[in-house]
Design a protein around this motif. Structure first.
Motif, PDB file in Angstrom:
ATOM      1  N   UNK A 295     -12.221  13.978  -0.510  1.00 47.17           N
ATOM      2  CA  UNK A 295     -12.451  14.665   0.760  1.00 47.17           C
ATOM      3  C   UNK A 295     -11.122  14.900   1.480  1.00 47.17           C
ATOM      4  N   UNK A 296     -10.230  13.908   1.403  1.00 48.56           N
ATOM      5  CA  UNK A 296      -8.924  13.997   2.060  1.00 48.56           C
ATOM      6  C   UNK A 296      -7.805  14.346   1.084  1.00 48.56           C
ATOM      7  N   UNK A 297      -8.096  14.343  -0.214  1.00 48.14           N
ATOM      8  CA  UNK A 297      -7.122  14.548  -1.272  1.00 48.14           C
ATOM      9  C   UNK A 297      -5.926  13.617  -1.103  1.00 48.14           C
TER      10      UNK A 297
ATOM     11  N   UNK B 282       0.854  -1.186   0.000  1.00 49.80           N
ATOM     12  CA  UNK B 282       0.000   0.000   0.000  1.00 49.80           C
ATOM     13  C   UNK B 282       0.892   1.239   0.000  1.00 49.80           C
ATOM     14  N   UNK B 283       0.703   2.064  -1.010  1.00 45.00           N
ATOM     15  CA  UNK B 283       1.495   3.285  -1.141  1.00 45.00           C
ATOM     16  C   UNK B 283       0.543   4.453  -1.312  1.00 45.00           C
ATOM     17  N   UNK B 284       0.772   5.530  -0.599  1.00 47.33           N
ATOM     18  CA  UNK B 284      -0.143   6.661  -0.690  1.00 47.33           C
ATOM     19  C   UNK B 284       0.601   7.962  -0.966  1.00 47.33           C
ATOM     20  N   UNK B 285      -0.131   8.871  -1.585  1.00 42.20           N
ATOM     21  CA  UNK B 285       0.383  10.231  -1.788  1.00 42.20           C
ATOM     22  C   UNK B 285      -0.737  11.206  -1.450  1.00 42.20           C
ATOM     23  N   UNK B 286      -0.333  12.379  -1.011  1.00 40.79           N
ATOM     24  CA  UNK B 286      -1.280  13.468  -0.804  1.00 40.79           C
ATOM     25  C   UNK B 286      -1.298  14.305  -2.076  1.00 40.79           C
ATOM     26  N   UNK B 287      -2.475  14.720  -2.495  1.00 38.40           N
ATOM     27  CA  UNK B 287      -2.593  15.637  -3.630  1.00 38.40           C
ATOM     28  C   UNK B 287      -2.602  17.044  -3.065  1.00 38.40           C
ATOM     29  N   UNK B 288      -1.617  17.805  -3.448  1.00 37.36           N
ATOM     30  CA  UNK B 288      -1.496  19.185  -2.985  1.00 37.36           C
ATOM     31  C   UNK B 288      -2.331  20.098  -3.886  1.00 37.36           C
ATOM     32  N   UNK B 289      -2.797  21.200  -3.353  1.00 37.10           N
ATOM     33  CA  UNK B 289      -3.576  22.125  -4.182  1.00 37.10           C
ATOM     34  C   UNK B 289      -2.790  22.577  -5.417  1.00 37.10           C
TER      35      UNK B 289
ATOM     36  N   UNK C  45      -0.980  11.146 -11.882  1.00 40.31           N
ATOM     37  CA  UNK C  45      -1.126  10.294 -10.696  1.00 40.31           C
ATOM     38  C   UNK C  45      -0.222   9.065 -10.777  1.00 40.31           C
ATOM     39  N   UNK C  46      -0.292   8.331 -11.878  1.00 43.11           N
ATOM     40  CA  UNK C  46       0.406   7.046 -11.960  1.00 43.11           C
ATOM     41  C   UNK C  46       1.919   7.176 -11.802  1.00 43.11           C
ATOM     42  N   UNK C  47       2.513   8.232 -12.323  1.00 43.47           N
ATOM     43  CA  UNK C  47       3.973   8.357 -12.242  1.00 43.47           C
ATOM     44  C   UNK C  47       4.446   8.716 -10.834  1.00 43.47           C
ATOM     45  N   UNK C  48       3.513   9.022  -9.937  1.00 42.74           N
ATOM     46  CA  UNK C  48       3.869   9.348  -8.553  1.00 42.74           C
ATOM     47  C   UNK C  48       4.188   8.114  -7.728  1.00 42.74           C
TER      48      UNK C  48
END
Length: 177
Positions: free
Chosen positions: A146-148, A110-117, A126-129
């Protein structure tokens, strides 16, 4: 498609064979569940990578009808009666590549990223992150606006040698699909 997961934190001295036996005796019950694309029965055991024992089933639903049936028609009551009230995390499918050999997977990374404004979401790649693991058998990318947050679930046969700080993994006990 919708993803759903609840994470049940268990005591550090909890015998995880109880969960293994529970899944062995009952995991097949979600095989061919209406509206369910897949369910992965996942655990983390307390060790040098994990601070506590966790049982965290992951579901991918074709539609909200199947998910609603599971939650509100008594099936989720088994979780409530065994482990108490749990918060369910929900995500929306961004991309899912489910291969026929997914059941060979022994781990879920499981890998997560936050989407910054940003000024334009259209420009996000998204995929290359995310990392690409050579032994990935299937993968699901979900997001929660909701959580970006965006999360990639990679179903792998063997754990990668190196995992960064935004990555955790679970042992897979059973996959229903």
């Amino acid at each position: 498609m919708y993803a759903m997961q609840y994470e049940i934190k268990l005591p550090n001295d909890y015998d995880m064979d109880i969960i293994r036996n529970r899944v062995k005796m009952n995991g097949f019950k979600t095989d061919n569940f209406p509206g369910l694309s897949l369910k992965a029965y996942l655990i983390k055991e307390k060790d040098h990578n994990n601070i506590t024992n966790i049982y965290a089933p992951f579901y991918l639903w074709n539609d909200s009808e199947g998910m609603n049936k599971f939650i509100f028609d008594g099936y989720y009551d088994n979780i409530i009666s065994s482990f108490g009230w749990q918060k369910i995390s929900i995500g929306i499918k961004y991309e899912a590549k489910i291969e026929k050999n997914i059941k060979k997977s022994r781990y879920l990374v499981e890998e997560y990223i936050d989407i910054q404004p940003v000024s334009s979401i259209k420009k996000l790649d998204i995929k290359s992150s995310f990392e690409c693991y050579e032994n990935t058998l299937s993968e699901v990318i979900i997001y929660n606006p909701e959580k970006w947050k965006v999360v990639k679930f990679s179903f792998v046969e063997n754990l990668p040698n190196k995992l960064n700080e935004h990555v955790s993994y679970y042992e897979i006990l059973h996959i229903s699909n």
